[in-house]
Design a protein around this motif. Structure first.
Motif, mmCIF file in Angstrom:
data_model
loop_
_atom_site.group_PDB
_atom_site.id
_atom_site.type_symbol
_atom_site.label_atom_id
_atom_site.label_comp_id
_atom_site.label_asym_id
_atom_site.label_seq_id
_atom_site.Cartn_x
_atom_site.Cartn_y
_atom_site.Cartn_z
ATOM 1 N N LEU A 288 -9.691 -3.755 5.964
ATOM 2 C CA LEU A 288 -10.642 -2.701 5.596
ATOM 3 C C LEU A 288 -10.382 -2.151 4.209
ATOM 4 O O LEU A 288 -11.150 -1.343 3.702
ATOM 5 C CB LEU A 288 -10.616 -1.589 6.649
ATOM 6 C CG LEU A 288 -11.431 -2.054 7.866
ATOM 7 C CD1 LEU A 288 -10.847 -1.541 9.123
ATOM 8 C CD2 LEU A 288 -12.878 -1.722 7.704
ATOM 9 N N LYS A 289 -9.297 -2.595 3.554
ATOM 10 C CA LYS A 289 -9.066 -2.180 2.181
ATOM 11 C C LYS A 289 -10.080 -2.845 1.264
ATOM 12 O O LYS A 289 -10.422 -2.337 0.201
ATOM 13 C CB LYS A 289 -7.661 -2.614 1.744
ATOM 14 C CG LYS A 289 -6.673 -1.467 1.632
ATOM 15 C CD LYS A 289 -5.390 -1.924 0.969
ATOM 16 C CE LYS A 289 -4.276 -0.923 1.253
ATOM 17 N NZ LYS A 289 -2.971 -1.590 1.334
ATOM 18 N N ASN A 290 -10.611 -3.966 1.714
ATOM 19 C CA ASN A 290 -11.491 -4.770 0.870
ATOM 20 C C ASN A 290 -12.749 -3.990 0.521
ATOM 21 O O ASN A 290 -13.397 -3.406 1.386
ATOM 22 C CB ASN A 290 -11.858 -6.055 1.644
ATOM 23 C CG ASN A 290 -12.541 -7.060 0.744
ATOM 24 O OD1 ASN A 290 -13.527 -6.702 0.076
ATOM 25 N ND2 ASN A 290 -12.016 -8.269 0.707
ATOM 26 N N ALA A 291 -13.108 -4.012 -0.781
ATOM 27 C CA ALA A 291 -14.237 -3.200 -1.277
ATOM 28 C C ALA A 291 -15.555 -3.555 -0.595
ATOM 29 O O ALA A 291 -16.487 -2.744 -0.550
ATOM 30 C CB ALA A 291 -14.358 -3.409 -2.784
ATOM 31 N N ARG A 292 -15.653 -4.765 -0.023
ATOM 32 C CA ARG A 292 -16.945 -5.163 0.564
ATOM 33 C C ARG A 292 -17.345 -4.258 1.732
ATOM 34 O O ARG A 292 -18.489 -4.249 2.155
ATOM 35 C CB ARG A 292 -16.905 -6.614 1.013
ATOM 36 C CG ARG A 292 -15.961 -6.938 2.169
ATOM 37 C CD ARG A 292 -15.824 -8.459 2.329
ATOM 38 N NE ARG A 292 -14.892 -8.814 3.381
ATOM 39 C CZ ARG A 292 -15.263 -9.066 4.642
ATOM 40 N NH1 ARG A 292 -16.538 -8.968 4.966
ATOM 41 N NH2 ARG A 292 -14.374 -9.401 5.560
ATOM 42 N N HIS A 293 -16.393 -3.444 2.259
ATOM 43 C CA HIS A 293 -16.717 -2.592 3.412
ATOM 44 C C HIS A 293 -17.207 -1.202 2.997
ATOM 45 O O HIS A 293 -17.590 -0.411 3.854
ATOM 46 C CB HIS A 293 -15.480 -2.445 4.297
ATOM 47 C CG HIS A 293 -14.936 -3.753 4.769
ATOM 48 N ND1 HIS A 293 -15.668 -4.635 5.535
ATOM 49 C CD2 HIS A 293 -13.740 -4.363 4.545
ATOM 50 C CE1 HIS A 293 -14.946 -5.712 5.784
ATOM 51 N NE2 HIS A 293 -13.773 -5.580 5.197
ATOM 52 N N ILE A 321 -8.485 4.338 4.570
ATOM 53 C CA ILE A 321 -7.351 3.485 4.155
ATOM 54 C C ILE A 321 -7.160 3.605 2.643
ATOM 55 O O ILE A 321 -6.044 3.782 2.152
ATOM 56 C CB ILE A 321 -7.603 2.016 4.564
ATOM 57 C CG1 ILE A 321 -7.631 1.890 6.106
ATOM 58 C CG2 ILE A 321 -6.537 1.084 3.981
ATOM 59 C CD1 ILE A 321 -6.310 2.197 6.791
ATOM 60 N N ARG A 322 -8.274 3.529 1.910
ATOM 61 C CA ARG A 322 -8.172 3.615 0.440
ATOM 62 C C ARG A 322 -7.593 4.974 0.022
ATOM 63 O O ARG A 322 -6.841 5.068 -0.953
ATOM 64 C CB ARG A 322 -9.567 3.446 -0.196
ATOM 65 C CG ARG A 322 -10.008 1.989 -0.380
ATOM 66 C CD ARG A 322 -9.122 1.268 -1.407
ATOM 67 N NE ARG A 322 -9.519 -0.126 -1.576
ATOM 68 C CZ ARG A 322 -10.269 -0.543 -2.612
ATOM 69 N NH1 ARG A 322 -10.738 0.319 -3.492
ATOM 70 N NH2 ARG A 322 -10.572 -1.816 -2.742
ATOM 71 N N SER A 323 -7.949 6.035 0.783
ATOM 72 C CA SER A 323 -7.482 7.381 0.408
ATOM 73 C C SER A 323 -6.083 7.658 0.969
ATOM 74 O O SER A 323 -5.560 8.746 0.822
ATOM 75 C CB SER A 323 -8.451 8.446 0.964
ATOM 76 O OG SER A 323 -9.774 8.036 0.755
#
Ligand SMILES: Nc1nc2c(CCNCC3CCCCC3)c3[nH]c(NCCc4ccccc4)nc3cc2c(=O)[nH]1
Ligand SMILES: [Zn+2]
Length: 372
Positions: A288-293, A321-323
């Motif tokens: 889910l880190k992947n930007a496509r989400h 996850i990104r934050s």
């Protein structure tokens, strides 16, 4: 008080559907046991773990003997009360963790001595002390102290190591305090060598232990070798005793091992990878880190009925996850453990119906469907 036993309820080829009876309750098998490292399944409260359907969890002898100490956990009422988990607990013997985590460790006939990775204090773990620690923790299943040879060791070194583990199994059995509902499991070693695996399994079978683990795998040998060793080892173990494959694994590893006669599993993967953003789904793993989400409003896994999948979008999980928000690892750990428990429930049902081969085929097609 219930006697420790495993009932075999159905079979389908080499696979078995069973039920383990322990002092703290039953465990449906094949079973996946989430790992509670320092007396907690990381990022999950015990009620979250129970909600996934998990019945038995792992405690960690190595961590708990260093902090807060086995005697202290016993004084506090044992691990069940300490971590508020009233279901069955299995604890590993600590040797594997010592060899993979501790500094300055030394292994010889008496056991392993090492310096704590927490405060540098020196500790000794003999077969007798390991059994005593697991008794103080009040583990329903105690694992023998063993040596797990690294992948790649030559036949003669693995033979010496396997025979040391056999001697340690004898010492653990003598030291184990027999009590209804509690059991000591032996651990089959022997690397990737068929003759050594057979010798280890036969010697341990003669000890008439309540359960048997297959150790020395998931150390980098690769899935094909893991499966080949299981095909050699499982037929040498008693048909009426549970078999526990240590440290395994990915969902496809588990399905293949169940088809080869394994009943119990533990792995840090669903929780550890959940913390890094990896989620297991019916259509394979996604990160889910992947930007496509970032604008994907779909649920993580449309086939999953867990709270994470029925409440949040992939976009939101990606954001957490990104934050590096705490809620991210919490929600993904819950989903992953739920996914593993649903996987095991599906396998149990398929074995009952005699349809494991077809079920495994359908799972594999989903995982390879891609486009998630
Ligand atoms: N006695 C013993 N334990 C073993 C373990 C530890 C099983 N998990 C314990 C659990 C206790 C609580 C704390 C956590 C560990 C293994 N784990 C693996 N592979 C893991 C491969 C793996 C998979 C995913 C991520 C990292 C590593 N092979 C193993 C072989 C043995 C073995 O021969 N003897
Ligand atoms: Zn879910």
């Amino acid at each position: 008080m219930t006697d420790f036993r495993w009932d075999k309820l159905a079979t389908d080829g080499m696979s078995r559907r069973g039920r383990l009876h322990t002092a703290h309750g039953p465990v449906e098998t094949p079973a996946f046991m989430p790992v509670g490292t320092a007396a907690t399944v990381k990022a999950m409260a015990p009620w979250d773990v129970a909600q996934t359907g998990a019945q038995m969890v792992l405690g960690n002898t190595y961590h708990l003997m260093l902090r807060p100490g086995a005697e202290r956990v016993a004084k506090l009422g044992g691990l069940h009360r300490f971590m508020a988990w009233d279901g069955p607990i299995l604890t590993d013997s600590g040797g594997f963790q010592v060899m993979s985590l501790a500094q300055l460790r030394q292994l010889d006939e008496t056991g392993v001595t090492f310096k704590s990775h927490i405060d540098g204090s020196t500790h000794a773990l003999s077969p007798e002390r390991s059994v005593e620690i697991q008794d103080l923790l009040d583990a329903d299943v105690t694992m023998q102290l063993d040596e797990c040879p690294p992948a790649g060791w030559p036949h003669d070194k693995v033979a010496d190591s396997m025979r040391l583990s056999l001697r340690w199994a004898e010492r653990c059995q003598r030291a184990f305090r027999e009590r209804p509902g509690y059991g000591l499991f032996g651990i089959v070693q022997g690397g990737v060598y068929d003759d050594l695996r057979r010798e280890s399994a036969r010697e341990l079978s003669a000890m008439d232990l309540p359960g048997y683990a297959v150790g020395g795998l998931a150390v980098g040998e690769g899935q094909a070798e893991t499966f080949r060793v299981l095909e050699v080892t499982c037929p040498e173990l008693p048909a009426d005793k549970p078999r526990y494959l240590m440290g395994v694994g990915r969902p496809d590893d588990i399905v293949g091992a169940v088809m080869r006669g394994i009943d119990m599993f533990d792995c840090v993967l669903p929780t550890r990878s959940g913390r890094t953003g990896q989620a297991f789904t019916a259509r394979g793993p996604i990160n889910l880190k992947n930007a496509r989400h970032r604008e994907d409003t779909r649920p993580l896994d449309p086939n999953c009925d867990c709270a994470t999948c029925t409440t949040f979008s992939r976009a939101y999980l990606h954001h957490l996850i990104r934050s590096e928000e705490m809620l991210g690892p919490m929600l993904l750990s819950r989903h992953n453990v739920h996914y593993y428990q649903a996987l095991m429930a599906g396998l149990r049902g398929a074995i009952e119906r005699g349809e494991l081969t077809e079920h495994a085929q359908a799972l594999a097609e989903g995982w390879h469907a891609g486009d998630i």
